[in-house]
Motif scaffolding. Structure first.
Motif, short mmCIF file in Angstrom:
data_model
loop_
_atom_site.label_atom_id
_atom_site.label_comp_id
_atom_site.label_asym_id
_atom_site.label_seq_id
_atom_site.Cartn_x
_atom_site.Cartn_y
_atom_site.Cartn_z
N ASP A 39 0.84 -1.16 -0.09
CA ASP A 39 -0.14 -0.08 0.15
C ASP A 39 0.92 1.15 0.14
O ASP A 39 1.26 1.54 1.10
N ASP A 40 0.99 1.86 -1.19
CA ASP A 40 1.84 3.12 -1.26
C ASP A 40 1.15 4.29 -1.24
O ASP A 40 0.57 4.84 -2.16
N ALA A 41 0.77 4.84 0.09
CA ALA A 41 0.38 6.18 0.30
C ALA A 41 -1.08 6.18 0.04
O ALA A 41 -1.55 7.27 -0.22
N SER A 42 -1.71 5.13 0.18
CA SER A 42 -3.29 5.13 -0.30
C SER A 42 -3.98 6.21 0.76
O SER A 42 -3.68 6.08 2.00
N THR A 43 -5.06 6.82 0.22
CA THR A 43 -5.88 7.48 1.32
C THR A 43 -7.30 6.75 1.14
O THR A 43 -8.23 7.54 1.64
N ASP A 44 -7.58 5.83 0.64
CA ASP A 44 -8.91 5.14 0.25
C ASP A 44 -8.88 3.85 1.27
O ASP A 44 -7.87 3.90 2.17
N ALA A 45 -9.72 3.05 1.14
CA ALA A 45 -9.93 1.80 1.79
C ALA A 45 -8.86 0.55 1.17
O ALA A 45 -9.27 -0.61 1.53
N THR A 46 -7.85 0.80 0.33
CA THR A 46 -6.99 -0.19 -0.07
C THR A 46 -6.57 -1.03 0.92
O THR A 46 -6.55 -2.50 0.69
N ALA A 47 -6.03 -0.78 1.90
CA ALA A 47 -5.44 -1.61 2.90
C ALA A 47 -6.39 -2.36 3.64
O ALA A 47 -6.40 -3.55 3.87
N SER A 48 -7.52 -1.88 4.01
CA SER A 48 -8.66 -2.57 4.65
C SER A 48 -9.43 -3.80 3.84
O SER A 48 -9.38 -4.88 4.29
N ILE A 49 -9.29 -3.31 2.48
CA ILE A 49 -9.92 -4.34 1.57
C ILE A 49 -8.97 -5.47 1.24
O ILE A 49 -9.48 -6.58 1.23
N ALA A 50 -7.65 -5.05 1.22
CA ALA A 50 -6.59 -6.21 1.06
C ALA A 50 -6.68 -7.31 2.16
O ALA A 50 -6.86 -8.28 2.05
N ARG A 51 -6.76 -6.40 3.49
CA ARG A 51 -6.72 -7.48 4.57
C ARG A 51 -8.14 -8.52 4.72
O ARG A 51 -7.87 -9.42 4.95
N SER A 52 -8.87 -7.62 4.38
CA SER A 52 -10.49 -8.64 4.32
C SER A 52 -10.11 -9.62 3.22
O SER A 52 -11.00 -10.58 3.52
N HIS A 53 -9.33 -9.63 2.48
CA HIS A 53 -9.35 -10.82 1.54
C HIS A 53 -8.00 -11.59 1.83
O HIS A 53 -7.45 -12.41 1.11
#
Length: 186
Positions: A39-53
């Motif tokens: 996750d390169d400096a995301s300001t959206d839900a990128t990290a949480s979506i990745a973790r949920s998968h």
């Protein structure tokens, strides 16, 4: 083990399809794997979506895809690295092709992408010629799906931090100096 490394900056719109596609492909293969979303400096839900998968998330603040890919490779545990863009859908057949190519002695390779959905007529007409030229003449794939052995990656020194665009071409040239580079059909 296969390490899927996905560089991501504000990719919440794509990860919900990319990550399940990798999981489904690997269910067909039944090989040990890990999925790392960098996750390169995301300001959206990128990290949480990745973790949920079920992906492991590494947070970086580079805003440069080559350095972001390198950060994922540094954390990877696998012997095979697959660099997959978040808007790319991986299939079991592509993974089997990767394993065959590496088994046949390739140091790495890539796949020319296929597009889905409604495409302009001119693109549908030109695309087959573009794929043929990429595969047979230029021997290039673009950066959406690249793979290599850990040894091949380490021999290249990774993706060039000096390049902000076309970094995959620079890396492919370096990889070719260390072994065969395979362009997969799909």
């Amino acid at each position: 083990m296969l390490s899927f490394i996905i560089p991501a900056h504000n990719e919440q719109a794509w990860l919900g399809r990319c990550l399940p596609a990798i999981r489904a492909a690997m269910a067909e293969i039944e090989a040990s794997h890990e999925i790392i979303v960098v996750d390169d400096a995301s300001t959206d839900a990128t990290a949480s979506i990745a973790r949920s998968h079920g992906a492991r998330v590494i947070r970086v603040e580079h805003r440069q895809i080559s350095v972001t890919r390198n950060a994922g490779a540094k954390e990877a545990h696998g012997d095979i690295f697959l660099f997959v863009d978040a808007d790319t859908l991986v299939t079991g057949e592509v993974i089997r092709s990767v394993l065959r190519a590496l088994g046949d002695g390739a140091a790495g390779g890539g796949c020319v992408p296929r597009f889905e959905g409604r495409l302009p007529f001119w693109f549908r007409v030109l695309y087959p010629a573009m794929v043929l030229a990429m595969r047979r003449v230029l021997h290039r794939t673009g950066g959406a799906f690249l793979f290599c052995t850990r040894r091949g990656f380490e021999a290249t020194g990774g993706f060039s931090a000096a390049h902000y665009a076309a970094e995959e071409d620079v890396w492919v040239k370096a990889l070719k100096r260390h072994g065969k580079f395979t362009v997969l059909a799909e």
